[in-house]
Design a protein around this motif. Structure first.
Motif, mmCIF file in Angstrom:
data_model
loop_
_atom_site.group_PDB
_atom_site.id
_atom_site.type_symbol
_atom_site.label_atom_id
_atom_site.label_comp_id
_atom_site.label_asym_id
_atom_site.label_seq_id
_atom_site.Cartn_x
_atom_site.Cartn_y
_atom_site.Cartn_z
ATOM 1 N N MET A 207 0.842 -1.193 0.000
ATOM 2 C CA MET A 207 0.000 0.000 0.000
ATOM 3 C C MET A 207 0.878 1.244 0.000
ATOM 4 N N GLY A 208 0.653 2.104 -0.975
ATOM 5 C CA GLY A 208 1.447 3.327 -1.043
ATOM 6 C C GLY A 208 0.932 4.358 -0.057
ATOM 7 N N SER A 209 1.825 5.163 0.454
ATOM 8 C CA SER A 209 1.423 6.189 1.414
ATOM 9 C C SER A 209 0.652 7.312 0.723
ATOM 10 N N HIS A 210 0.668 7.293 -0.626
ATOM 11 C CA HIS A 210 -0.022 8.350 -1.361
ATOM 12 C C HIS A 210 -1.528 8.106 -1.447
ATOM 13 N N ILE A 211 -1.992 6.940 -0.979
ATOM 14 C CA ILE A 211 -3.426 6.645 -1.044
ATOM 15 C C ILE A 211 -4.178 7.507 -0.037
ATOM 16 N N THR A 212 -5.102 8.319 -0.542
ATOM 17 C CA THR A 212 -5.870 9.209 0.344
ATOM 18 C C THR A 212 -7.353 8.873 0.366
ATOM 19 N N HIS A 213 -7.797 8.088 -0.610
ATOM 20 C CA HIS A 213 -9.216 7.722 -0.682
ATOM 21 C C HIS A 213 -9.339 6.224 -0.915
ATOM 22 N N ARG A 214 -10.225 5.616 -0.161
ATOM 23 C CA ARG A 214 -10.423 4.171 -0.296
ATOM 24 C C ARG A 214 -11.908 3.829 -0.348
ATOM 25 N N ALA A 215 -12.184 2.705 -0.994
ATOM 26 C CA ALA A 215 -13.500 2.073 -0.915
ATOM 27 C C ALA A 215 -13.223 0.574 -0.890
ATOM 28 N N ALA A 216 -14.230 -0.218 -0.564
ATOM 29 C CA ALA A 216 -14.029 -1.664 -0.496
ATOM 30 C C ALA A 216 -15.371 -2.364 -0.617
ATOM 31 N N VAL A 217 -15.308 -3.643 -0.955
ATOM 32 C CA VAL A 217 -16.514 -4.472 -0.995
ATOM 33 C C VAL A 217 -16.519 -5.380 0.227
ATOM 34 N N LEU A 218 -17.708 -5.500 0.833
ATOM 35 C CA LEU A 218 -17.904 -6.321 2.028
ATOM 36 C C LEU A 218 -18.866 -7.458 1.711
ATOM 37 N N GLY A 219 -18.507 -8.682 2.096
ATOM 38 C CA GLY A 219 -19.402 -9.811 1.888
ATOM 39 C C GLY A 219 -18.707 -11.102 2.276
ATOM 40 N N SER A 220 -19.422 -12.199 2.151
ATOM 41 C CA SER A 220 -18.840 -13.500 2.482
ATOM 42 C C SER A 220 -19.576 -14.599 1.720
ATOM 43 N N PRO A 221 -18.882 -15.395 0.905
ATOM 44 C CA PRO A 221 -17.445 -15.326 0.597
ATOM 45 C C PRO A 221 -17.162 -14.119 -0.304
ATOM 46 N N ILE A 222 -15.953 -13.612 -0.260
ATOM 47 C CA ILE A 222 -15.656 -12.374 -0.979
ATOM 48 C C ILE A 222 -14.559 -12.523 -2.025
ATOM 49 N N GLU A 223 -13.804 -13.632 -1.995
ATOM 50 C CA GLU A 223 -12.618 -13.705 -2.874
ATOM 51 C C GLU A 223 -12.964 -13.687 -4.356
ATOM 52 N N HIS A 224 -14.217 -14.030 -4.721
ATOM 53 C CA HIS A 224 -14.573 -14.053 -6.141
ATOM 54 C C HIS A 224 -15.231 -12.756 -6.604
ATOM 55 N N SER A 225 -15.365 -11.783 -5.697
ATOM 56 C CA SER A 225 -16.032 -10.528 -6.058
ATOM 57 C C SER A 225 -15.314 -9.830 -7.203
ATOM 58 N N LYS A 226 -16.105 -9.317 -8.147
ATOM 59 C CA LYS A 226 -15.534 -8.584 -9.278
ATOM 60 C C LYS A 226 -15.560 -7.065 -9.048
ATOM 61 N N SER A 227 -16.039 -6.638 -7.890
ATOM 62 C CA SER A 227 -16.091 -5.198 -7.621
ATOM 63 C C SER A 227 -14.706 -4.543 -7.659
ATOM 64 N N PRO A 228 -13.651 -5.186 -7.100
ATOM 65 C CA PRO A 228 -12.331 -4.550 -7.188
ATOM 66 C C PRO A 228 -11.883 -4.322 -8.633
ATOM 67 N N VAL A 229 -12.188 -5.261 -9.530
ATOM 68 C CA VAL A 229 -11.832 -5.094 -10.945
ATOM 69 C C VAL A 229 -12.530 -3.863 -11.509
ATOM 70 N N LEU A 230 -13.830 -3.752 -11.246
ATOM 71 C CA LEU A 230 -14.613 -2.639 -11.786
ATOM 72 C C LEU A 230 -14.118 -1.293 -11.263
ATOM 73 N N HIS A 231 -14.026 -1.168 -9.943
ATOM 74 C CA HIS A 231 -13.697 0.132 -9.353
ATOM 75 C C HIS A 231 -12.241 0.533 -9.597
ATOM 76 N N ASN A 232 -11.315 -0.393 -9.404
ATOM 77 C CA ASN A 232 -9.901 -0.045 -9.625
ATOM 78 C C ASN A 232 -9.632 0.313 -11.084
ATOM 79 N N THR A 233 -10.331 -0.362 -12.001
ATOM 80 C CA THR A 233 -10.213 -0.002 -13.418
ATOM 81 C C THR A 233 -10.713 1.416 -13.642
ATOM 82 N N GLY A 234 -11.815 1.750 -12.987
ATOM 83 C CA GLY A 234 -12.372 3.096 -13.095
ATOM 84 C C GLY A 234 -11.398 4.149 -12.601
#
Length: 276
Positions: A1-28
């Motif tokens: 994690m870089g110290s330059h990160i000032t804004h974060r979001a995340a997906v919450l759920g269970s099970p979560i390892e197959h979530s595609k939300s990180p792909v969508l948002h990080n691509t954005g």
């Protein structure tokens, strides 16, 4: 994690390892050059949600919420949008000046997928079939009512329309029930909100109009294959997933979602290549 990160979001759920939300948002973020943004995932049951969200530091602007935590998200929030309240669950938590606001962008997901399915044609005065009456059926019904459908027939093994009736109060849309196995009706659109196994063997009976199937893994689903074999259009849950993420992205960042980049990254990660 870089110290330059000032804004974060995340997906919450269970099970979560197959979530595609990180792909969508990080691509954005990448497409818009938002180098200071980062999107993560956390294993989270309903019981864990209040602790995780209230313990999140100030860099966390919002959370996407998947099952089984959607009910807890609604309950936890300090304020709730009208649609999240009516649907009874939330898939979005946004930090505000006074706490957390809950919303349900699954409605946007259904609306966007129906728009692609029908080429933008109006559903006003039409008849829609919704298969299932669980968690995803409710935002589907809300989106269909918003689109002006005259009536919705819910297909299910048992009649659970009493639980759905509040969604129809104060709307001109009428609600009916039909058992899954005895379908002898016509419709303008079919929305399936159940796992493929729940309708195995019934695909031919159900593929009577353009279909939105909220399942996307494995893809294509048997219902989608049968529908397309009949020359009817069908779209899958990945289209809904993409469209529900755009609204979240915009709530979290305050910027227009780079839809094409996000959609392409999602389809690539799922191994799906489709015309849209």
């Amino acid at each position: 994690m870089g110290s330059h990160i000032t804004h974060r979001a995340a997906v919450l759920g269970s099970p979560i390892e197959h979530s595609k939300s990180p792909v969508l948002h990080n691509t954005g973020y990448k497409a818009l050059g938002l180098d200071q943004w980062e999107y993560d995932r956390f294993e989270c049951t309903g019981d864990m949600l209040p602790g995780i969200v209230s313990g999140a530091d100030e860099t966390y602007c919002g959370f996407s919420v998947t099952m089984p935590s959607k009910f807890a998200a609604l309950e936890f929030a300090d304020e709730v949008t009208e649609r999240a309240c009516a649907i009874g669950s939330a898939n979005t938590l946004l930090r505000t000046a006074t706490g957390w606001r809950a919303d349900n962008t699954d409605v946007d997901g259904i609306r966007g997928a129906l728009g692609e399915l029908l080429g933008g044609a109006s559903l006003a005065g039409k008849h829609a079939i919704v298969i299932g009456s669980g968690g995803t059926a409710r935002p589907a019904i809300w989106a269909l009512i918003e689109a002006g459908v005259a009536r919705i027939t819910v297909l299910n093994r048992s009649d659970r329309t009493a639980e759905l009736q509040t969604l129809f109060d104060e709307t001109p849309t009428t609600l009916a029930y039909a058992p899954l196995e005895h379908l002898h009706i016509e419709a303008d659109v079919v929305v399936s909100t159940v796992p493929s196994a729940a309708i195995a063997g019934l695909e031919d009976t159900l593929a009577i109009a353009p279909v939105l199937d909220v399942i996307y893994d494995p893809w294509p689903t048997p219902l989608v294959e049968v529908t397309r074999a009949k020359g009817l259009k069908a779209v899958g849950g990945h289209v809904m997933l993409a469209h529900q993420s755009y609204g979240q992205f915009e709530q979290f960042t305050g910027m227009d979602a780079p839809r094409d980049a996000m959609r392409e990254a999602l389809e690539e990660s799922l191994g799906i290549s489709e015309e849209h």
